[in-house]
Design a protein around this motif. Structure first.
Motif, PDB file in Angstrom:
ATOM      1  N   LEU A   1       0.851  -1.186   0.000  1.00  0.00           N
ATOM      2  CA  LEU A   1       0.000   0.000   0.000  1.00  0.00           C
ATOM      3  C   LEU A   1       0.889   1.240   0.000  1.00  0.00           C
ATOM      4  CD1 LEU A   1      -2.693   1.561   0.431  1.00  0.00           C
ATOM      5  CD2 LEU A   1      -2.351   1.203   2.892  1.00  0.00           C
ATOM      6  N   ASP A   2       0.545   2.213  -0.854  1.00  0.00           N
ATOM      7  CA  ASP A   2       1.304   3.455  -0.992  1.00  0.00           C
ATOM      8  C   ASP A   2       0.341   4.631  -0.810  1.00  0.00           C
ATOM      9  OD1 ASP A   2       2.742   5.679  -1.788  1.00  0.00           O
ATOM     10  OD2 ASP A   2       3.544   4.775  -3.606  1.00  0.00           O
ATOM     11  N   VAL A   3       0.533   5.413   0.265  1.00  0.00           N
ATOM     12  CA  VAL A   3      -0.388   6.512   0.558  1.00  0.00           C
ATOM     13  C   VAL A   3       0.278   7.878   0.408  1.00  0.00           C
ATOM     14  CG1 VAL A   3      -1.709   5.031   2.105  1.00  0.00           C
ATOM     15  CG2 VAL A   3       0.079   6.511   3.047  1.00  0.00           C
ATOM     16  N   ARG A   4       1.396   7.931  -0.327  1.00  0.00           N
ATOM     17  CA  ARG A   4       2.099   9.211  -0.488  1.00  0.00           C
ATOM     18  C   ARG A   4       1.218  10.287  -1.113  1.00  0.00           C
ATOM     19  NH1 ARG A   4       5.907   5.325  -1.050  1.00  0.00           N
ATOM     20  NH2 ARG A   4       7.917   5.650   0.016  1.00  0.00           N
ATOM     21  N   ASP A   5       0.358   9.884  -2.026  1.00  0.00           N
ATOM     22  CA  ASP A   5      -0.487  10.846  -2.731  1.00  0.00           C
ATOM     23  C   ASP A   5      -1.902  10.914  -2.157  1.00  0.00           C
ATOM     24  OD1 ASP A   5       1.612  11.429  -4.479  1.00  0.00           O
ATOM     25  OD2 ASP A   5       1.053   9.789  -5.832  1.00  0.00           O
ATOM     26  N   ALA A   6      -2.123  10.268  -1.026  1.00  0.00           N
ATOM     27  CA  ALA A   6      -3.466  10.262  -0.440  1.00  0.00           C
ATOM     28  C   ALA A   6      -3.847  11.644   0.053  1.00  0.00           C
ATOM     29  CB  ALA A   6      -3.538   9.255   0.707  1.00  0.00           C
ATOM     30  N   ARG A   7      -5.103  12.001  -0.153  1.00  0.00           N
ATOM     31  CA  ARG A   7      -5.651  13.288   0.289  1.00  0.00           C
ATOM     32  C   ARG A   7      -6.785  13.019   1.268  1.00  0.00           C
ATOM     33  NH1 ARG A   7      -5.305  13.000  -4.965  1.00  0.00           N
ATOM     34  NH2 ARG A   7      -7.565  12.807  -5.230  1.00  0.00           N
ATOM     35  N   TYR A   8      -6.732  13.684   2.406  1.00  0.00           N
ATOM     36  CA  TYR A   8      -7.715  13.493   3.472  1.00  0.00           C
ATOM     37  C   TYR A   8      -8.562  14.759   3.564  1.00  0.00           C
ATOM     38  CZ  TYR A   8      -4.312   9.873   4.753  1.00  0.00           C
ATOM     39  OH  TYR A   8      -3.444   8.797   4.734  1.00  0.00           O
ATOM     40  N   THR A   9      -9.861  14.624   3.325  1.00  0.00           N
ATOM     41  CA  THR A   9     -10.748  15.785   3.268  1.00  0.00           C
ATOM     42  C   THR A   9     -11.940  15.575   4.185  1.00  0.00           C
ATOM     43  OG1 THR A   9     -10.150  16.105   0.944  1.00  0.00           O
ATOM     44  CG2 THR A   9     -12.089  17.284   1.748  1.00  0.00           C
ATOM     45  N   ALA A  10     -12.264  16.605   4.964  1.00  0.00           N
ATOM     46  CA  ALA A  10     -13.444  16.534   5.833  1.00  0.00           C
ATOM     47  C   ALA A  10     -14.699  16.723   4.990  1.00  0.00           C
ATOM     48  CB  ALA A  10     -13.355  17.607   6.907  1.00  0.00           C
ATOM     49  N   VAL A  11     -15.558  15.702   4.991  1.00  0.00           N
ATOM     50  CA  VAL A  11     -16.845  15.823   4.300  1.00  0.00           C
ATOM     51  C   VAL A  11     -17.775  16.723   5.099  1.00  0.00           C
ATOM     52  CG1 VAL A  11     -18.866  14.540   3.479  1.00  0.00           C
ATOM     53  CG2 VAL A  11     -16.564  13.557   3.243  1.00  0.00           C
ATOM     54  N   ASP A  12     -17.766  16.546   6.413  1.00  0.00           N
ATOM     55  CA  ASP A  12     -18.485  17.409   7.349  1.00  0.00           C
ATOM     56  C   ASP A  12     -17.729  17.349   8.666  1.00  0.00           C
ATOM     57  OD1 ASP A  12     -19.236  14.965   8.538  1.00  0.00           O
ATOM     58  OD2 ASP A  12     -21.165  14.925   7.495  1.00  0.00           O
ATOM     59  N   ASP A  13     -18.388  17.633   9.767  1.00  0.00           N
ATOM     60  CA  ASP A  13     -17.661  17.653  11.041  1.00  0.00           C
ATOM     61  C   ASP A  13     -17.474  16.260  11.647  1.00  0.00           C
ATOM     62  OD1 ASP A  13     -20.270  17.153  11.692  1.00  0.00           O
ATOM     63  OD2 ASP A  13     -20.429  18.720  13.213  1.00  0.00           O
ATOM     64  N   ARG A  14     -17.913  15.181  10.948  1.00  0.00           N
ATOM     65  CA  ARG A  14     -17.780  13.833  11.480  1.00  0.00           C
ATOM     66  C   ARG A  14     -17.148  12.841  10.508  1.00  0.00           C
ATOM     67  NH1 ARG A  14     -21.594  10.853  12.094  1.00  0.00           N
ATOM     68  NH2 ARG A  14     -20.833   9.691  13.909  1.00  0.00           N
ATOM     69  N   ILE A  15     -17.249  13.097   9.224  1.00  0.00           N
ATOM     70  CA  ILE A  15     -16.876  12.118   8.199  1.00  0.00           C
ATOM     71  C   ILE A  15     -15.687  12.618   7.390  1.00  0.00           C
ATOM     72  CG2 ILE A  15     -17.687  10.821   6.190  1.00  0.00           C
ATOM     73  CD1 ILE A  15     -20.537  11.134   7.277  1.00  0.00           C
TER      74      ILE A  15
END
Length: 462
Positions: free
Chosen positions: A273-287
């Protein structure tokens, strides 16, 4: 079952109620996950985190009553929803007896709840004679920090397991299993198996499986319970099952730091698994939504081996020091303790230094970090743990008994009186039985992902 294997799906939802079977969870969170459309429940049943004893002795760290309570919650909810339950590393270490132990509890739950579910047992325990054939053919390789494997090491192990990937679990699901009880497995394989079987891409699937492996640990309140991962063609979302708890980009991304050598990579039997390009985005205040995860297939499929052997038998005693003169130079006291104990064991028991071993651990001083401890200055009180290891229990206990008056009254160098220390229990000596050590950290080259594992199917219940 909710969908057949050959039916195309746009997404798969994985419900992980807790990081470990037997740790407990609020059944309401499982019901919430089912209501949100969970397609599978995956639960990790074990780990190497608690040391080699559980593999070496093939014994669980959890209680049957706690495991039964959790299984009742998972099985009744899954049966009502028509979705499978996957448990891995059964019985803590994933030995064959651990799988059978959990299977027995599953049978009890189903009989009491009036359930009739098809159960698959996947055994991961390895035969040393078979592994020696792999070794002789050059198909066993060491992982750091260990060196080349010797046949004698295999023979010395009380139990050896192989950490399966997702493939044996998928094979059991395709055979119709509604409950899969796997031996030792990678933590992520449990959550990845069903989505991969349903055609979800490996990058998002393995990344999501890594994030949910410990349940609520990827949330703002790790004690609150489980999570639901929804995996699709482009990525995945993570949602906590407790409405009062949140996932944030930080809490989700941070879990890639957990139990990984490299925070950007994680090796599975069939690739990385390679997560170097992974982007983490808040959908709302919980997800949280994650995209950009990749998976690189390996040229060679490998299965990691874990093995433990007996190193001797242990006896422990524990005392506590509050005397400020001893605490002012605790290193000198500990050095004196080592010297006098060895002298007295030689005088009274006639044992040479190589016939036993002991460890003096100073809790409240350096027992956790040792020389890495950043704090300076004398502590206010220190717990002294003496661990004696010998080839048999009687010898270990005899050495601990010789140490008894020293653990109670040994003065520091320069003291002109006998101090009184405090034993934690009476009798002071606690026999711990066999002590184990991990001796395998090697991988086996495999031509078939399931060749080291055995699957048994049964229908058990009402």
């Amino acid at each position: 079952m909710r969908t057949m294997d050959n039916e195309p799906v746009e997404s798969v939802r994985v419900l992980t109620p807790s990081g470990m079977l037997g740790a407990g969870w609020d059944h309401a969170t499982v019901e919430r996950g089912i209501a949100l459309g969970a397609d599978v429940i995956s639960i990790d049943g074990g780990s190497t985190d608690s040391g080699p004893h559980y593999l070496g002795s093939a014994s669980p760290k959890t209680t049957a009553k706690a495991v039964k309570r959790d299984l009742r919650s998972a099985l009744t909810a899954a049966a009502a929803a028509g979705i499978p339950v996957i448990v891995g590393s059964c019985g803590t270490s994933g030995t064959d007896s651990g799988v059978d132990w959990v299977a027995g509890i599953v049978a009890e739950v189903m009989a009491e709840a009036g359930l009739d579910l098809k159960v698959a047992r996947i055994y991961s325990e390895q035969n040393s004679a078979v592994l020696k054939e792999y070794l002789d053919s050059g198909r066993v390789h060491p992982l750091p920090p260990l060196g080349e494997l010797r046949a004698e090491t295999l023979e010395s192990c009380t139990h050896i397991v192989g950490a399966m990937g997702h493939e044996p679990i998928v094979e059991a699901l395709r055979a119709g299993a509604q409950v899969v009880l796997a031996g030792r497995a990678t933590d992520t394989a449990l959550a990845a198996a069903y989505p991969l079987m349903k055609g979800m891409p490996p990058g998002p699937t393995w990344h999501a499986a890594k994030i949910v492996e410990c349940g609520g640990q990827c949330t703002t309140n790790p004690r609150a319970g489980g999570v639901l991962a929804t995996i699709d063609a482009d990525g995945f979302t993570i949602e906590p099952l407790d409405p009062a708890v949140s996932c944030t980009p930080t809490t989700v991304a941070a879990h890639m730091l957990y139990e990984t050598v490299n925070p950007f990579e994680m090796r599975e039997p069939d690739g990385t698994l390679d997560v170097r390009d992974a982007r983490y985005t808040a959908v709302d205040d919980r997800i949280v939504r994650v995209e950009g995860s990749k998976f690189h297939a390996a040229d060679q499929y490998t299965i990691k081996l874990e093995g433990a052997r007996i190193t001797g038998y242990e006896t422990m005693s524990f005392s506590a020091i509050r005397d400020p003169l001893i605490l002012a130079d605790l290193d000198a006291w500990a050095e004196l303790m080592h010297t006098i104990l060895r002298q007295r064991v030689s005088q009274t028991l006639g044992l040479a230094d190589d016939e036993y071993a002991f460890d003096l651990r100073l809790y409240g001083y350096n027992a956790v970090l040792d020389e890495l401890e950043p704090e300076s200055g004398p502590p206010r009180e220190v717990g002294v743990m003496l661990l004696v290891n010998a080839p048999d229990q009687a010898t270990a206990t005899a050495v601990a008994k010789v140490a008894n008056p020293l653990m109670l009254h040994l003065p520091a160098p320069g003291m002109d009186y006998l101090p009184s220390l405090a034993f934690a229990s009476s009798p002071a000596e606690v026999e711990r039985g066999a002590a184990y050590e991990f001796v395998l950290n090697h991988v086996v080259d495999c031509d078939n992902p399931t060749e080291l594992f055995r699957i048994e199917m049964e229908s058990t219940g009402a």
